[in-house]
Motif scaffolding. Structure first.
Motif, PDB file in Angstrom:
ATOM      1  N   VAL A  39      38.389  33.377  39.448  1.00 16.51           N
ATOM      2  CA  VAL A  39      37.532  33.068  40.599  1.00 16.51           C
ATOM      3  C   VAL A  39      36.529  34.198  40.826  1.00 16.51           C
ATOM      4  O   VAL A  39      35.335  33.962  41.043  1.00 16.51           O
ATOM      5  CB  VAL A  39      38.398  32.845  41.868  1.00 16.51           C
ATOM      6  CG1 VAL A  39      37.552  32.803  43.115  1.00 16.51           C
ATOM      7  CG2 VAL A  39      39.193  31.559  41.733  1.00 16.51           C
ATOM      8  N   ALA A  97      33.093  28.872  44.084  1.00 17.07           N
ATOM      9  CA  ALA A  97      34.400  29.120  43.437  1.00 17.07           C
ATOM     10  C   ALA A  97      35.404  29.645  44.468  1.00 17.07           C
ATOM     11  O   ALA A  97      35.101  30.562  45.224  1.00 17.07           O
ATOM     12  CB  ALA A  97      34.229  30.130  42.313  1.00 17.07           C
ATOM     13  N   ARG A  98      36.597  29.024  44.510  1.00 15.82           N
ATOM     14  CA  ARG A  98      37.653  29.456  45.438  1.00 15.82           C
ATOM     15  C   ARG A  98      38.994  29.415  44.726  1.00 15.82           C
ATOM     16  O   ARG A  98      39.197  28.627  43.802  1.00 15.82           O
ATOM     17  CB  ARG A  98      37.756  28.512  46.651  1.00 15.82           C
ATOM     18  CG  ARG A  98      36.529  28.431  47.508  1.00 15.82           C
ATOM     19  CD  ARG A  98      36.322  29.703  48.340  1.00 15.82           C
ATOM     20  NE  ARG A  98      35.174  29.579  49.200  1.00 15.82           N
ATOM     21  CZ  ARG A  98      33.904  29.737  48.800  1.00 15.82           C
ATOM     22  NH1 ARG A  98      33.645  30.044  47.550  1.00 15.82           N
ATOM     23  NH2 ARG A  98      32.910  29.610  49.650  1.00 15.82           N
ATOM     24  N   ASP A 118      39.244  34.076  49.551  1.00 10.26           N
ATOM     25  CA  ASP A 118      38.542  32.820  49.852  1.00 10.26           C
ATOM     26  C   ASP A 118      37.706  32.958  51.120  1.00 10.26           C
ATOM     27  O   ASP A 118      36.573  32.488  51.177  1.00 10.26           O
ATOM     28  CB  ASP A 118      39.548  31.670  50.004  1.00 10.26           C
ATOM     29  CG  ASP A 118      40.018  31.170  48.646  1.00 10.26           C
ATOM     30  OD1 ASP A 118      39.494  31.653  47.632  1.00 10.26           O
ATOM     31  OD2 ASP A 118      40.912  30.294  48.604  1.00 10.26           O
TER      32      ASP A 118
END
Ligand code: ADP
Length: 440
Positions: A178, A189-190, A207
């Motif tokens: 990620v 992207a997470r 995140d």
């Protein structure tokens, strides 16, 4: 094999080896050599035979019984002089032998013991040592069993570690992937890890961080887009004006020319004002603009109202005992001035400034007007840079849509909040009501 497990493997092996040595040395010191202990257990039958059969013979039959045992046993029994036997032993063992104790020689699979201490068993028996050799001692087998025990313990430790480290390692690889994707520019992207994952707290923070960065980048993109859009209009007007000026210079006379120049000067002023606002906002974003110092709120608010353009009337209701605020007076008053300016601009003529301390100690500054107000659906968006409810109407009033964004940031820098709220029924003026809340 994942790197994490490999490290654990090495660590567990080193720990077990160290524990083995520690156990061996501790037991040797406290209870004597454990290898000798094993040998004693394995040779228990021969020792028993000596102590309970041969030694229990009447005084003159001791040798007879020894010989009987010699005939049937695979162990070799021999008698040798005490001095000769002692010479081959360490001083501690020689002393033990001297005292009548049993000395075990694990490597030779033998034991030695004096026949007796007082010469009762036969003439000169006190000077002789009985040496039993070829005892059924098998240390290697005992050691193998011990090693097997440790190997099973190691396995019992390593299997759960392997399972755990596999999940952990995969989680870390997901995070690394990620981070790589995010670094390469894919801002959506997470990691999105399950709450049960061992590195969930880290993944969750990453995140969150990615969310925030994505939002910031998005805001920056929108800002850039809006800025270029805003700048293009006066620049286009300037270009058009210049064009006209060139042709007019040849044909037209003084007053018409003068009007065009005034219009162009207005455009330049507009550009300048926009740039000043933008710079101010950029400084707020970087946090450079803040100069904290405690100041009295009530007089600052009164001065702010007094500094409003002439012809603007504001009703002021300031509660007693507002006290001090630890913050940047100039910045906070700029936020209040923006709200007062908007209330005058969009209201129908009445503006009310209310300041008091809430029951929870918070400072509440409310600016209210009697204009059309702000629809509930727009209340969160009005604080975004360049956002206007009605762009044609608001552009005519000269705003860029930055005033509320700047006020919002200035209040947020003080740990407070700025929001649009419903007016108090029966008391309010019926238009927009902006409320600043500052921590007490
Ligand atoms: P502007 O410089 O255009 O006034 P602001 O950021 O101060 O920019 O305000 C953003 C928008 O919010 C304005 O364009 C206007 O549509 C709306 N607004 C702000 N204050 C009021 C108010 N008191 N009453 C009604 N609408 C308002």
């Amino acid at each position: 094999m994942n790197r994490l497990f490999f490290r654990f493997f090495v660590l567990v092996m080193l720990a077990i080896t160290a524990a083995t040595f520690a156990i061996y040395f501790a037991i040797s010191r406290l209870y004597g050599d454990p290898l000798e202990d094993i040998a004693r257990r394995q040779a228990a039958a021969e020792v028993f035979l000596l102590e309970h059969y041969i030694d229990r013979a009447p005084a003159d039959e001791w040798l007879v019984r020894l010989n009987k045992v010699r005939e049937v046993s695979s162990v070799r029994y021999e008698l040798l002089p005490l001095a000769q036997a002692s010479a081959a032993l360490s001083s501690a063992d020689a002393a033990l032998l001297q005292r009548g104790g049993m000395v075990f020689r694990v490597a030779d699979k033998a034991f030695l013991r004096r026949v007796d201490l007082s010469g009762q068993r036969y003439i000169g028996s006190e000077g002789e040592v009985l040496r039993a050799e070829g005892l059924p001692i098998n240390i290697a087998q005992a050691l193998q069993q011990e090693a097997l025990r440790y190997a099973i313990v190691a396995l019992a430790l390593l299997i759960p570690i392997a399972l755990w480290s596999r999940a952990h390692w995969r989680g870390m690889q997901t995070l690394a992937r990620v981070a790589d994707e995010f670094g390469a520019g894919r801002l959506s992207a997470r990691a999105r890890m399950a709450p049960g994952a061992s590195i969930y707290p880290l993944a969750e923070r990453m995140d969150h961080m990615a969310d925030r960065i994505e939002r910031l980048m998005e805001a920056q993109r929108t800002l850039l887009h809006s800025v270029s859009h805003e700048i293009r209009t006066p620049i286009a007007r300037l270009e058009f004006g210049l064009e006209l000026l060139r042709t007019a210079a040849a044909t037209e006379a003084g007053p018409a020319l003068e009007t065009r120049i005034v219009a162009m000067e207005q455009d330049v002023r507009e550009l300048n004002a926009l740039m000043t606002e933008l710079l101010g906002m950029a400084r707020l974003d970087s946090g450079q603009a803040m100069q904290r110092q405690p100041f009295e709120l009530a007089p600052a608010l009164r001065a702010c109202v007094a500094a409003q353009p002439a012809g603007q009337h504001t009703e002021v209701r300031i509660a007693d005992g507002l006290g001090l605020v630890d913050g940047d007076c100039r910045l906070l008053m700029r936020a209040v001035a923006n709200l007062l300016g908007n209330a005058a601009k969009y209201g129908a003529g009445r503006v009310l400034l209310n300041a008091a301390r809430g029951s929870d100690g918070q400072l509440v500054i409310a600016v209210e007007d009697d204009g059309p107000g702000i629809p509930a659906a727009e209340r969160a968006r009005v604080f975004a840079p360049f956002y206007r409810l009605d762009s044609s109407r608001d552009r005519a009033s000269g705003g860029f849509g930055l005033g509320l964004a700047i006020a919002h940031k200035a209040v947020a820098l003080h740990g407070g909040s700025l929001a649009v709220e419903d007016g108090e029924p029966g008391v309010g003026l019926g238009g927009a009501r902006f409320v600043i809340r500052l921590p007490g």
